[in-house]
Design a protein around this motif. Structure first.
Motif, PDB file in Angstrom:
ATOM      1  N   PRO A  95      -4.455   9.764  -7.788  1.00  0.00           N
ATOM      2  CA  PRO A  95      -3.208  10.164  -7.531  1.00  0.00           C
ATOM      3  C   PRO A  95      -3.482  10.186  -5.154  1.00  0.00           C
ATOM      4  CG  PRO A  95      -4.344  11.925  -8.181  1.00  0.00           C
ATOM      5  CD  PRO A  95      -4.854  11.061  -8.799  1.00  0.00           C
ATOM      6  N   PRO A  96      -2.850  10.148  -5.077  1.00  0.00           N
ATOM      7  CA  PRO A  96      -1.174   9.873  -4.486  1.00  0.00           C
ATOM      8  C   PRO A  96      -1.760   8.024  -4.402  1.00  0.00           C
ATOM      9  CG  PRO A  96      -2.369   9.900  -2.513  1.00  0.00           C
ATOM     10  CD  PRO A  96      -3.144  10.360  -2.611  1.00  0.00           C
ATOM     11  N   PHE A  97      -2.222   7.148  -5.355  1.00  0.00           N
ATOM     12  CA  PHE A  97      -1.965   5.589  -5.636  1.00  0.00           C
ATOM     13  C   PHE A  97      -0.958   5.306  -6.506  1.00  0.00           C
ATOM     14  CE2 PHE A  97      -5.140   7.546  -2.279  1.00  0.00           C
ATOM     15  CZ  PHE A  97      -4.798   6.894  -1.614  1.00  0.00           C
ATOM     16  N   ALA A  98      -0.358   5.846  -7.266  1.00  0.00           N
ATOM     17  CA  ALA A  98      -0.302   5.596  -8.958  1.00  0.00           C
ATOM     18  C   ALA A  98       0.730   4.171  -9.085  1.00  0.00           C
ATOM     19  CB  ALA A  98       0.692   6.541  -9.276  1.00  0.00           C
ATOM     20  N   ALA A  99       1.575   3.897  -7.880  1.00  0.00           N
ATOM     21  CA  ALA A  99       2.196   2.445  -7.442  1.00  0.00           C
ATOM     22  C   ALA A  99       1.038   1.605  -6.608  1.00  0.00           C
ATOM     23  CB  ALA A  99       3.292   2.894  -6.251  1.00  0.00           C
ATOM     24  N   PHE A 100       0.200   1.901  -6.319  1.00  0.00           N
ATOM     25  CA  PHE A 100      -0.616   0.920  -6.314  1.00  0.00           C
ATOM     26  C   PHE A 100      -1.751   0.646  -6.435  1.00  0.00           C
ATOM     27  CE2 PHE A 100      -4.922   0.329  -3.108  1.00  0.00           C
ATOM     28  CZ  PHE A 100      -4.620  -0.941  -2.413  1.00  0.00           C
ATOM     29  N   ALA A 101      -2.827   1.699  -7.687  1.00  0.00           N
ATOM     30  CA  ALA A 101      -3.506   1.292  -8.727  1.00  0.00           C
ATOM     31  C   ALA A 101      -2.726   0.504  -9.587  1.00  0.00           C
ATOM     32  CB  ALA A 101      -3.751   2.445  -8.950  1.00  0.00           C
ATOM     33  N   SER A 102      -1.923   0.987 -10.094  1.00  0.00           N
ATOM     34  CA  SER A 102      -1.140  -0.010 -11.116  1.00  0.00           C
ATOM     35  C   SER A 102      -0.721  -1.416 -11.039  1.00  0.00           C
ATOM     36  CB  SER A 102       0.686   0.922 -11.492  1.00  0.00           C
ATOM     37  OG  SER A 102       1.334   0.525 -10.328  1.00  0.00           O
TER      38      SER A 102
ATOM     39  N   ALA B  22       0.769  -1.084  -0.143  1.00  0.00           N
ATOM     40  CA  ALA B  22       0.152   0.078  -0.240  1.00  0.00           C
ATOM     41  C   ALA B  22       0.820   1.247  -0.169  1.00  0.00           C
ATOM     42  CB  ALA B  22      -0.829  -0.465   1.298  1.00  0.00           C
ATOM     43  N   THR B  23       1.826   1.548  -1.435  1.00  0.00           N
ATOM     44  CA  THR B  23       2.554   2.483  -0.951  1.00  0.00           C
ATOM     45  C   THR B  23       2.009   3.640  -1.639  1.00  0.00           C
ATOM     46  OG1 THR B  23       4.645   1.074  -2.172  1.00  0.00           O
ATOM     47  CG2 THR B  23       4.497   3.869  -2.341  1.00  0.00           C
ATOM     48  N   ARG B  24       2.107   5.183  -1.031  1.00  0.00           N
ATOM     49  CA  ARG B  24       1.249   5.925  -1.460  1.00  0.00           C
ATOM     50  C   ARG B  24       1.688   7.630  -1.652  1.00  0.00           C
ATOM     51  NH1 ARG B  24      -4.096   8.159   2.232  1.00  0.00           N
ATOM     52  NH2 ARG B  24      -3.767  10.305   1.674  1.00  0.00           N
ATOM     53  N   ALA B  25       2.155   8.252  -2.635  1.00  0.00           N
ATOM     54  CA  ALA B  25       3.254   8.894  -2.340  1.00  0.00           C
ATOM     55  C   ALA B  25       2.823   9.913  -3.968  1.00  0.00           C
ATOM     56  CB  ALA B  25       4.722   8.717  -2.528  1.00  0.00           C
ATOM     57  N   PRO B  26       2.750  11.801  -3.980  1.00  0.00           N
ATOM     58  CA  PRO B  26       2.277  12.291  -5.482  1.00  0.00           C
ATOM     59  C   PRO B  26       3.502  11.891  -5.942  1.00  0.00           C
ATOM     60  CG  PRO B  26       2.230  13.730  -2.830  1.00  0.00           C
ATOM     61  CD  PRO B  26       3.157  12.163  -2.676  1.00  0.00           C
ATOM     62  N   THR B  27       3.158  11.594  -7.030  1.00  0.00           N
ATOM     63  CA  THR B  27       4.056  10.808  -8.240  1.00  0.00           C
ATOM     64  C   THR B  27       5.019  10.869  -7.960  1.00  0.00           C
ATOM     65  OG1 THR B  27       2.011  10.555  -9.819  1.00  0.00           O
ATOM     66  CG2 THR B  27       4.554  10.432 -10.644  1.00  0.00           C
ATOM     67  N   LEU B  28       5.274  13.002  -8.109  1.00  0.00           N
ATOM     68  CA  LEU B  28       6.869  13.230  -8.303  1.00  0.00           C
ATOM     69  C   LEU B  28       7.885  12.246  -7.352  1.00  0.00           C
ATOM     70  CD1 LEU B  28       5.931  16.781 -10.348  1.00  0.00           C
ATOM     71  CD2 LEU B  28       6.657  13.494 -11.077  1.00  0.00           C
ATOM     72  N   GLU B  29       6.638  12.334  -6.057  1.00  0.00           N
ATOM     73  CA  GLU B  29       7.961  11.812  -4.974  1.00  0.00           C
ATOM     74  C   GLU B  29       8.133  10.733  -4.483  1.00  0.00           C
ATOM     75  OE1 GLU B  29       6.128  14.200  -1.383  1.00  0.00           O
ATOM     76  OE2 GLU B  29       5.894  16.178  -2.751  1.00  0.00           O
ATOM     77  N   LEU B  30       7.217  10.048  -5.799  1.00  0.00           N
ATOM     78  CA  LEU B  30       7.346   8.269  -5.568  1.00  0.00           C
ATOM     79  C   LEU B  30       9.233   8.295  -6.356  1.00  0.00           C
ATOM     80  CD1 LEU B  30       5.981   5.884  -4.741  1.00  0.00           C
ATOM     81  CD2 LEU B  30       4.767   5.820  -7.453  1.00  0.00           C
ATOM     82  N   THR B  31       9.225   7.054  -5.337  1.00  0.00           N
ATOM     83  CA  THR B  31      10.710   6.670  -6.183  1.00  0.00           C
ATOM     84  C   THR B  31      10.677   5.284  -7.247  1.00  0.00           C
ATOM     85  OG1 THR B  31      11.133   4.978  -4.727  1.00  0.00           O
ATOM     86  CG2 THR B  31      11.505   7.516  -3.356  1.00  0.00           C
TER      87      THR B  31
END
Length: 253
Positions: free
Chosen positions: A159-166, A103-112
């Motif tokens: 947002p801010p769930f780009a990683a989780f959603a994909s 469950a990673t949560r971060a704005p896309t430009l802050e997502l590593t």
């Protein structure tokens, strides 16, 4: 109404349910273990916290059920292979449930890049490894269910769930592929979209204000979710569901 198919124990071996992604006692993984145990299955619970697994196993055994703790990392092929070997010695696998997620949560430009990959590795890659390990045992028994926990993010990204959603969308596509491949071989593959907050330890700790605002039955009760999983497992094969969605009565959708 089509009656559920009843499966007899093979050579008096215990019927086993394997649940991966088990953590807090007040969580969905633990609720699934209690539900399937209450139906007479031996539940094998897998997670990363040995202490939490041991506490849940003790609780189920104290209630008269049968449970074993098989700690492991769902992103480790060797860990899951070792668990599968232990399951084969324990009994006949009848149900396998993948409940793990990153469950990673971060704005896309802050997502590593590492965070993005970690979410995929736990949710999508872990689902693949779990399915492959479980399917070998389910095919040996000739029947069974393979169930996966999805989320609102399985259906749409925001947002801010780009990683989780994909990662969740990838898991959903995986379940569709598995259903089409293994349904004709008598394995029921289903995906459960949990559309809303779960009334468990994680949410109550992280967002107590949200819990209070939702009111009575405004969050998904883990025991109620687990009941829906049991219903999926019991469905007669003339009318299998590949996907269901669950949400509180007052959840917007």
């Amino acid at each position: 109404m089509v009656a559920p198919i009843e499966h007899k124990q093979q050579n008096d071996r215990p019927r086993v349910a394997w649940i991966a992604g088990v953590g807090a006692s007040a969580g969905l993984g633990a609720a699934l273990a209690r539900r399937f145990s209450s139906e007479g299955l031996t539940v094998a619970v897998t997670g990363r916290s040995r202490d939490r697994l041991a506490a849940l196993v003790d609780e189920i055994r104290s209630a008269g059920g049968h449970a074993i703790a098989l700690a492991g990392d769902v992103t480790s092929e060797s860990d899951l292979a070792a668990v599968a070997r232990q399951l084969a010695e324990t009994g006949t696998l009848e149900a396998a449930i993948f409940n793990a997620a990153g469950a990673t949560r971060a704005p896309t430009l802050e997502l590593t890049a590492d965070q993005f990959e970690a979410a995929w590795r736990v949710t999508t890659f872990g689902g693949f490894l779990f399915a492959r390990a479980a399917l070998q045992l389910l095919l040996e028994s000739g029947h069974g269910s393979l169930l996966f926990t999805g989320a609102t993010a399985s259906l749409r990204g925001r947002p801010p769930f780009a990683a989780f959603a994909s990662a969740k969308a990838g898991l959903r596509s995986l379940t569709q592929s598995l259903a089409r491949e293994f349904g004709p071989r008598n394995i029921h593959v289903a995906h459960v979209v949990v559309d809303g907050g779960i009334d468990g330890e994680r949410l109550r700790t992280a967002s107590p204000q949200r819990v209070a605002e939702r009111g009575a039955d405004g969050l998904l009760n883990p025991a109620d979710i687990a009941h829906a999983y049991w219903h999926l497992h019991q469905q007669g094969r003339s009318a299998w569901s590949q996907e269901i969605d669950l949400r509180p009565f007052n959840e917007a959708f």
